[in-house]
Design a protein around this motif. Structure first.
Motif, short mmCIF file in Angstrom:
data_model
loop_
_atom_site.label_atom_id
_atom_site.label_comp_id
_atom_site.label_asym_id
_atom_site.label_seq_id
_atom_site.Cartn_x
_atom_site.Cartn_y
_atom_site.Cartn_z
N SER A 113 0.81 -1.22 0.00
CA SER A 113 0.00 0.00 0.00
C SER A 113 0.84 1.28 0.00
N VAL A 114 2.13 1.17 0.32
CA VAL A 114 2.97 2.37 0.40
C VAL A 114 4.12 2.35 -0.61
N LYS A 115 4.27 1.26 -1.33
CA LYS A 115 5.37 1.17 -2.31
C LYS A 115 5.28 2.30 -3.32
N GLY A 116 6.43 2.94 -3.56
CA GLY A 116 6.48 4.04 -4.50
C GLY A 116 6.15 5.39 -3.89
N ARG A 117 5.62 5.38 -2.68
CA ARG A 117 5.26 6.65 -2.01
C ARG A 117 6.10 6.90 -0.76
N PHE A 118 6.42 5.84 -0.03
CA PHE A 118 7.17 5.96 1.22
C PHE A 118 8.60 5.45 1.00
N THR A 119 9.54 6.05 1.73
CA THR A 119 10.93 5.61 1.69
C THR A 119 11.47 5.53 3.10
N ILE A 120 11.97 4.36 3.46
CA ILE A 120 12.60 4.19 4.76
C ILE A 120 14.11 4.30 4.60
N SER A 121 14.75 4.92 5.56
CA SER A 121 16.21 5.04 5.54
C SER A 121 16.71 5.05 6.98
N ARG A 122 18.02 4.96 7.15
CA ARG A 122 18.57 5.00 8.50
C ARG A 122 19.95 5.60 8.48
N ASP A 123 20.29 6.17 9.61
CA ASP A 123 21.63 6.72 9.84
C ASP A 123 22.21 5.92 11.00
N ASN A 124 23.06 4.96 10.68
CA ASN A 124 23.58 4.08 11.73
C ASN A 124 24.44 4.83 12.74
N ALA A 125 25.10 5.86 12.32
CA ALA A 125 25.94 6.63 13.25
C ALA A 125 25.10 7.36 14.29
N ARG A 126 23.87 7.68 13.92
CA ARG A 126 22.98 8.41 14.82
C ARG A 126 21.92 7.50 15.44
N ASN A 127 21.98 6.21 15.13
CA ASN A 127 20.96 5.26 15.64
C ASN A 127 19.55 5.75 15.34
N THR A 128 19.36 6.24 14.15
CA THR A 128 18.09 6.87 13.79
C THR A 128 17.56 6.30 12.47
N ALA A 129 16.26 6.07 12.46
CA ALA A 129 15.58 5.66 11.23
C ALA A 129 14.60 6.75 10.82
N TYR A 130 14.35 6.80 9.52
CA TYR A 130 13.46 7.82 8.98
C TYR A 130 12.42 7.15 8.09
N LEU A 131 11.28 7.81 7.97
CA LEU A 131 10.27 7.38 7.02
C LEU A 131 9.79 8.62 6.27
N ARG A 132 10.17 8.70 5.02
CA ARG A 132 9.71 9.79 4.17
C ARG A 132 8.42 9.35 3.52
N MET A 133 7.37 10.14 3.73
CA MET A 133 6.05 9.78 3.21
C MET A 133 5.59 10.86 2.22
N ASN A 134 5.46 10.46 0.97
CA ASN A 134 5.00 11.37 -0.07
C ASN A 134 3.62 10.94 -0.57
N SER A 135 2.96 11.84 -1.28
CA SER A 135 1.64 11.55 -1.87
C SER A 135 0.70 10.91 -0.85
N LEU A 136 0.64 11.52 0.30
CA LEU A 136 -0.15 10.95 1.39
C LEU A 136 -1.64 10.92 1.04
N LYS A 137 -2.30 9.88 1.53
CA LYS A 137 -3.72 9.67 1.30
C LYS A 137 -4.45 9.63 2.64
N PRO A 138 -5.74 9.93 2.65
CA PRO A 138 -6.48 9.85 3.92
C PRO A 138 -6.37 8.47 4.58
N GLU A 139 -6.25 7.43 3.77
CA GLU A 139 -6.14 6.09 4.35
C GLU A 139 -4.78 5.83 5.01
N ASP A 140 -3.85 6.75 4.88
CA ASP A 140 -2.58 6.65 5.60
C ASP A 140 -2.71 7.16 7.04
N THR A 141 -3.84 7.72 7.38
CA THR A 141 -4.05 8.23 8.73
C THR A 141 -3.96 7.10 9.75
N ALA A 142 -3.09 7.28 10.73
CA ALA A 142 -2.85 6.24 11.73
C ALA A 142 -1.85 6.77 12.75
#
Length: 121
Positions: free
Chosen positions: A62-91
């Motif tokens: 449901s999120v392929k092509g719209r969301f991108t997950i990434s991480r910065d291992n040096a900062r122990n941090t993960a990110y989720l970039r969410m584009n083209s958001l839809k009302p059904e992404d509400t959560a």
């Protein structure tokens, strides 16, 4: 003690973008996979995206092509970039990580407290 703290949620119009962050802190030896899950009202928590320590990613259909997950291992941090958001992404979006706290300690699963994402139509 290990903590996962999410940030970046909020209210956005359909078609908009948000970036979520998940910072892990505490006594961490190694972080294996990190992932994002979400839970909408009245629904079960579902996997959104996951990334291994080596950078391999997997996404819900449901999120392929719209969301991108990434991480910065040096900062122990993960990110989720969410584009083209839809009302059904509400959560509520939750960060999850598989973490080892010592060289001789097996990994354990940790969850963040969640961050609300609301997409208006």
């Amino acid at each position: 003690q290990v903590q996962l703290v999410e940030s970046g949620g909020g209210l956005v119009q359909a078609g908009g973008s948000l970036r979520l962050s998940c910072a892990a802190s505490g006594s961490i030896f190694r972080i294996n996979a990190m992932g994002w899950y979400r839970q909408a009202p009245g629904k079960q928590r579902e996997l959104v995206a996951v990334i291994t320590s080596g950078g391999t990613t997997n996404y819900a259909d449901s999120v392929k092509g719209r969301f991108t997950i990434s991480r910065d291992n040096a900062r122990n941090t993960a990110y989720l970039r969410m584009n083209s958001l839809k009302p059904e992404d509400t959560a509520v979006y939750y960060c999850n990580a598989d973490i080892r706290v010592g060289v001789l300690v097996a990994s354990s699963n940790y969850w963040g407290q969640g961050t609300q994402v609301t997409v208006s139509s």
